[in-house]
Write an enzyme that holds these catalytic residues in place. Structure first.
Site, PDB file in Angstrom:
ATOM      1  N   HIS A 132      -6.045   2.400   1.364  1.00 24.14           N
ATOM      2  CA  HIS A 132      -5.027   3.831   1.562  1.00 24.14           C
ATOM      3  C   HIS A 132      -5.822   4.318   2.990  1.00 24.14           C
ATOM      4  O   HIS A 132      -5.200   4.494   3.759  1.00 24.14           O
ATOM      5  CB  HIS A 132      -5.036   4.458   0.409  1.00 24.14           C
ATOM      6  CG  HIS A 132      -4.566   3.747  -0.764  1.00 24.14           C
ATOM      7  ND1 HIS A 132      -3.528   3.078  -0.660  1.00 24.14           N
ATOM      8  CD2 HIS A 132      -4.892   4.093  -2.047  1.00 24.14           C
ATOM      9  CE1 HIS A 132      -3.314   2.652  -2.117  1.00 24.14           C
ATOM     10  NE2 HIS A 132      -4.337   3.213  -2.890  1.00 24.14           N
TER      11      HIS A 132
ATOM     12  N   ASP B 223       1.039  -1.070  -0.048  1.00 25.65           N
ATOM     13  CA  ASP B 223      -0.107  -0.016   0.083  1.00 25.65           C
ATOM     14  C   ASP B 223       0.958   0.929  -0.062  1.00 25.65           C
ATOM     15  O   ASP B 223       1.473   1.681   1.215  1.00 25.65           O
ATOM     16  CB  ASP B 223      -0.764   0.075   1.246  1.00 25.65           C
ATOM     17  CG  ASP B 223      -2.023   1.216   1.041  1.00 25.65           C
ATOM     18  OD1 ASP B 223      -1.564   2.219   0.723  1.00 25.65           O
ATOM     19  OD2 ASP B 223      -3.207   0.922   1.804  1.00 25.65           O
ATOM     20  N   HIS B 224       1.128   1.831  -1.027  1.00 23.77           N
ATOM     21  CA  HIS B 224       2.280   2.860  -1.314  1.00 23.77           C
ATOM     22  C   HIS B 224       1.984   3.921  -0.270  1.00 23.77           C
ATOM     23  O   HIS B 224       2.934   4.638   0.054  1.00 23.77           O
ATOM     24  CB  HIS B 224       2.296   3.181  -2.717  1.00 23.77           C
ATOM     25  CG  HIS B 224       1.270   4.002  -3.419  1.00 23.77           C
ATOM     26  ND1 HIS B 224       0.116   3.701  -4.021  1.00 23.77           N
ATOM     27  CD2 HIS B 224       1.245   5.264  -3.387  1.00 23.77           C
ATOM     28  CE1 HIS B 224      -0.538   4.413  -4.318  1.00 23.77           C
ATOM     29  NE2 HIS B 224      -0.144   5.505  -3.828  1.00 23.77           N
TER      30      HIS B 224
END
Ligand code: NAP
Length: 489
Positions: free
Chosen positions: A238, A175-176
């Site tokens: 996110h 999950d950047h």
């Protein structure tokens, strides 16, 4: 090499989907930046894989532009490309896999990272074939891109299937958002300062807002997006991960499972939203034609090439609550959408007001202290305080930010989240990756919301492109006597 860039052992990074958008825009530039920072050891390889019939040189030619845009000098780009290779493979066909396995097998002691930057429908085929060729053994790791499923059942199917070939410690669900500097800084602010933690609870915090706003529409990703929608695309992963970082208890250390155990507890404490309360606690929207960045833009349905029936939400606002001692009664207002007026991702922690004002009414209103953690576009932190307006004229109050833009404060461009996360995979550090039980807990919260929306038969509320979503999203927070943060500069 900078102090922040400790060396890693030689590795192979294989990017399945190596010709795709994510590889070209994010993954390859991220590796290139690490290379420029001296962090990619000699004898490491980056291997692109896709079906397109290319050889090494053809692939290098096809990615050169992306590296130029990433800001590299010509000689550095050519040096980096010397470590880049390509193998044409179809994830669904056996042809070519023996040759690929042989190529990867030439450096058996290397860490091997298989980044699945493809549609999740291919995850199982790819893992199966990696397993059959013994490429899942030793220091092999697999990185799974979102979306991991579209509900709990499908996420479980993917995780079960991948789990047959890669155990949990080898599986990195990326999950950047967790790789962003501000999220790391949230840890530093909360747990590296004595100042905040005593106030970090329902006694002193009035509410929290998390906004992830995009100005873009769905563009070419319409087909994917229409099957997902804002809740699956942004909130389930996110935004919930950001919420966890704000709300978790102090972990006993930064050990991967210490952090992930605490995040899991938050996810499990989220108050259930279902048919009985979804209408009060959630707002769905879908953009109509309007204006974005000074230009007129079509509505969502027009962008879908005339599918006028889609009921997919491009905006969602939710009043979430965490049912535990620390957060009882503190709303977490979550909001995300496409075609909003600004591209901004931020967490706003709003503190309670002082219990009693000693100032005259003409000193001006007393505002709540706010801690604003900006993730994009300019990563940084602002702490809004009340001070006296400088100079003569009596005691007048002003609300001003202590402003720390990271780029300005440290004079450096922050690394992209993917740079940090890719190297974390190489190091085998999963702290900033989602464990399987976290993904499950997030779906367990999201599924009943999706079911409630489906059962309601009500379409998403329309909003004009370039506005902050349907008016009901404003009402969601204003009926609690609060407002969305408007300082988006
Ligand atoms: P994309 O541009 O459509 O690229 C897909 C890649 O997969 C291409 O390289 C394609 O090349 C390859 N591919 C397709 N079928 C294949 C097969 N049978 N065997 C081997 N390779 C195959 O997609 P993307 O935007 O890069 O996204 C990749 C994944 O990351 C998706 O799951 C997406 O949801 C996720 N993601 C993307 C972004 C983003 O910003 N783009 C952000 C977050 C997550 P060939 O057709 O030549 O095989």
């Amino acid at each position: 090499m900078t102090a922040s860039s400790p060396p890693v052992d030689p590795f192979d990074l294989v990017i399945f989907g190596g010709t795709g958008d994510l590889a070209l825009r994010k993954l390859l530039p991220a590796m290139f930046h690490r290379f420029l920072d001296g962090q990619i050891p000699e004898h490491s390889r980056v291997v692109g894989v896709a079906r397109e019939a290319l050889d090494d040189d053809g692939y290098r030619a096809s990615i050169r532009n992306a590296l130029v845009e990433a800001g590299g000098a010509k000689d550095k780009i050519e040096q980096f490309l010397g470590q880049v290779h390509y193998r044409p493979l179809d994830a669904r066909k056996d042809e070519g896999w023996d040759d690929f396995a042989e190529m990867i097998g030439t450096q058996p002691d290397h860490v091997r990272v298989f980044y699945l930057s493809t549609s999740p429908e291919l995850f199982v085929d790819i893992c199966q074939r990696l397993g059959h060729h013994g490429l899942n053994e030793g220091k092999s790791r697999v990185v799974l891109e979102k979306p991991i499923g579209r509900d709990l059942a499908s996420a479980n199917r993917i995780n079960d299937a991948v789990g047959q070939y890669f155990n949990e410690s080898q599986t990195f669900r990326i999950d950047h958002y967790l790789g962003k500097e501000t999220v790391q800084n949230l840890l530093a602010l909360r747990f590296g300062n004595a100042l905040f933690e005593p106030l970090w609870n329902a006694e002193h915090i009035d509410h929290v807002q998390i906004t992830v706003a995009e100005t873009l529409g769905v563009g070419r990703r319409g087909a994917y997006y229409d099957r997902a929608g804002a809740l699956r695309d942004m909130v389930q992963n996110h935004i919930l991960q950001l919420l966890c970082m704000v709300a978790m208890e102090p972990p006993y250390s930064l050990a991967p499972d210490a952090v992930r155990d605490e995040k899991l507890k938050v996810l499990r404490s989220l108050k259930h939203i279902d048919e009985s309360n979804a209408a009060q606690l959630t707002v769905r929207g879908q953009y109509r034609a309007g204006a974005a960045e000074g230009q007129s833009v079509p509505g969502y349905l027009e962008e879908l090439d005339g599918d006028t029936k889609s009921g997919t939400e491009t905006f969602v606002a939710i009043k979430a609550e965490i049912d535990n001692w620390r957060w009882a009664g503190v709303p977490f207002y979550l909001r995300t959408g496409k075609r909003l007026p600004a591209r901004v991702s931020e967490i706003v922690v709003v503190f309670k007001s002082v219990p009693h004002s000693i100032f005259n009414a003409d000193a001006g209103p007393l505002a709540h202290n706010r801690l604003v953690l900006r993730l994009q576009p300019d990563e940084g932190v602002k702490l809004w305080l009340t001070i006296k307006h400088p100079g003569p004229g009596g005691l007048r109050l002003r609300h001003v930010p202590l402003d720390m833009s990271f780029a300005e404060a440290f004079g450096v461009q922050q690394p992209d989240a993917y740079e940090r996360l890719l190297l974390d995979v190489v190091r085998g550090n999963p702290t900033l990756f989602m464990r399987r039980d976290e993904v499950e807990a997030a779906w367990k919260w999201a599924d009943p919301i999706l079911e409630a929306w489906a059962a309601s038969n009500e379409p998403p509320r329309p909003y004009t492109a370039g506005t902050w979503g349907p008016s009901a999203a404003v009402a969601l927070i204003e009926r609690d006597g609060r407002t969305w943060n408007e300082d988006t500069d």
